[in-house]
Design an enzyme around this catalytic site. Structure first.
Site, PDB file in Angstrom:
ATOM      1  N   ASP A  71      77.969 -34.497 -33.932  1.00 35.65           N
ATOM      2  CA  ASP A  71      79.281 -33.889 -34.187  1.00 35.65           C
ATOM      3  C   ASP A  71      80.417 -34.909 -34.177  1.00 35.65           C
ATOM      4  O   ASP A  71      81.586 -34.535 -34.292  1.00 35.65           O
ATOM      5  CB  ASP A  71      79.571 -32.788 -33.150  1.00 35.65           C
ATOM      6  N   ARG A  87      78.403 -33.036 -26.424  1.00 33.50           N
ATOM      7  CA  ARG A  87      79.420 -33.874 -27.064  1.00 33.50           C
ATOM      8  C   ARG A  87      80.126 -34.803 -26.073  1.00 33.50           C
ATOM      9  O   ARG A  87      81.032 -35.564 -26.463  1.00 33.50           O
ATOM     10  CB  ARG A  87      80.463 -33.001 -27.794  1.00 33.50           C
ATOM     11  N   ARG A 146      87.372 -23.855 -25.563  1.00 33.49           N
ATOM     12  CA  ARG A 146      87.117 -25.269 -25.283  1.00 33.49           C
ATOM     13  C   ARG A 146      88.218 -25.850 -24.365  1.00 33.49           C
ATOM     14  O   ARG A 146      88.033 -25.933 -23.173  1.00 33.49           O
ATOM     15  CB  ARG A 146      87.029 -26.076 -26.592  1.00 33.49           C
ATOM     16  N   HIS A 206      88.329 -23.144 -32.013  1.00 31.50           N
ATOM     17  CA  HIS A 206      89.331 -24.203 -31.876  1.00 31.50           C
ATOM     18  C   HIS A 206      90.603 -23.710 -32.574  1.00 31.50           C
ATOM     19  O   HIS A 206      90.514 -23.047 -33.614  1.00 31.50           O
ATOM     20  CB  HIS A 206      88.894 -25.485 -32.599  1.00 31.50           C
ATOM     21  N   CYS A 257      88.860 -30.647 -39.189  1.00 32.74           N
ATOM     22  CA  CYS A 257      87.926 -31.115 -38.159  1.00 32.74           C
ATOM     23  C   CYS A 257      87.492 -32.561 -38.417  1.00 32.74           C
ATOM     24  O   CYS A 257      87.242 -33.301 -37.481  1.00 32.74           O
ATOM     25  CB  CYS A 257      86.676 -30.242 -38.122  1.00 32.74           C
TER      26      CYS A 257
END
Ligand code: ARG
Length: 267
Positions: free
Chosen positions: A57, A82, A128, A157, A250
């Site tokens: 990612d 991540r 998140r 997000h 992103c």
């Protein structure tokens, strides 16, 4: 930006990710190359961080940190999958010559959840980035941070539910709690409200340079809404990245000018 050399969907940390639906990495690479070339064609300079094997990612560079003026705050990821991206982006940001580079203490997924809107920052929480991270960013950047609650896991997000367009924003109201949607409506009475169909293809996950809006070519209504307001939408196909829950924004960590610099430029 980070080229998707190691991109795959090998774990699922958002509802878009399905480990049984393989990604075509060559296609992902070609789509990413096109996005980069598109930015460059419109006069934007692109810096590239090298991807790291085992961090699929990392292509989602927006999550690596927040940069405003000469200050950079590097990320601390919510998911262990991540986590190692945080120090990698920190080290890279450190090499870019900003005068202050700080590693976030709180869970902070960078520009995925922090949208720089002139002299304020809009910040998402719920899936998140933590609310404490909003306060940490407020102190670090010395800018007011408006906390917004995200309530729909498809829009985990802030940058999947809201896009800054210079002085206004485009957003999908149902992605926010009632109270946060009211805050946005009061703050941006002239905002573009996006359809569920466009939100569902991550049409809001775009980047606006003040005139051009780089966004998914799957959005159908939003391009017309943008044109009506005088923006020029530029559609880009990122179908492979969508399989991981990401699109244009992103893949892009923007280096924002500071509010004082913009004022200076505006004269
Ligand atoms: N698979 C990634 C994740 O779930 C996608 C990140 C998308 N980035 C973003 N800025 N919305 O973390």
């Amino acid at each position: 930006m980070c080229r998707p050399d190691h991109f795959e969907v090998s774990y699922a940390i958002n509802p878009w990710m399905d480990i049984s639906d393989p990604v075509d990495r060559d296609l992902a690479l070609a789509q990413w190359d096109t996005l980069r070339a598109t930015y460059e064609r419109y006069g934007h300079h692109v810096e590239v961080i090298e991807g790291i094997p085992g961090l699929p990612d990392m292509v989602f560079a927006a999550n690596g940190g927040v940069v405003i003026g000469d200050r950079a705050l590097s990320a601390r990821f919510a998911n262990p999958e991540r986590a190692a991206e945080g120090p990698a982006y920190h080290e890279w940001l450190d090499e870019q010559g900003f005068s202050q580079v700080q590693a976030a203490r709180e869970i902070n997924e960078g520009e995925g959840d922090f949208a720089v809107a002139g002299d304020r920052i809009l910040a998402g929480t719920g899936f998140r980035t933590s609310r404490d991270a909003h306060r940490e960013a407020e102190e670090f950047f010395e800018l007011p941070v408006v906390s917004l609650d995200l309530i729909d896991e498809r829009f985990y997000h802030l940058d999947t539910a809201l896009m800054v367009l210079g002085d206004t924003i485009a957003y999908y109201p149902a992605a926010f709690s009632g109270e946060s949607a009211r805050v946005l409506a009061a703050m941006y009475p002239d905002a573009i409200l996006v359809t569920e169909a466009d939100a569902e293809v991550l049409g809001l996950n775009g980047v606006c340079d003040g005139y051009h809006v780089f966004l998914s070519d799957r959005a159908t209504t939003l391009p017309g809404q943008l044109r009506e307001r005088g923006y020029e939408p530029i559609g880009v196909d990122l179908s492979e990245l969508l399989k991981s829950g990401g699109s244009v924004k992103c893949c892009t960590m923007e280096f924002h000018r500071s509010a004082t610099e913009s004022t200076a430029l505006a004269g």
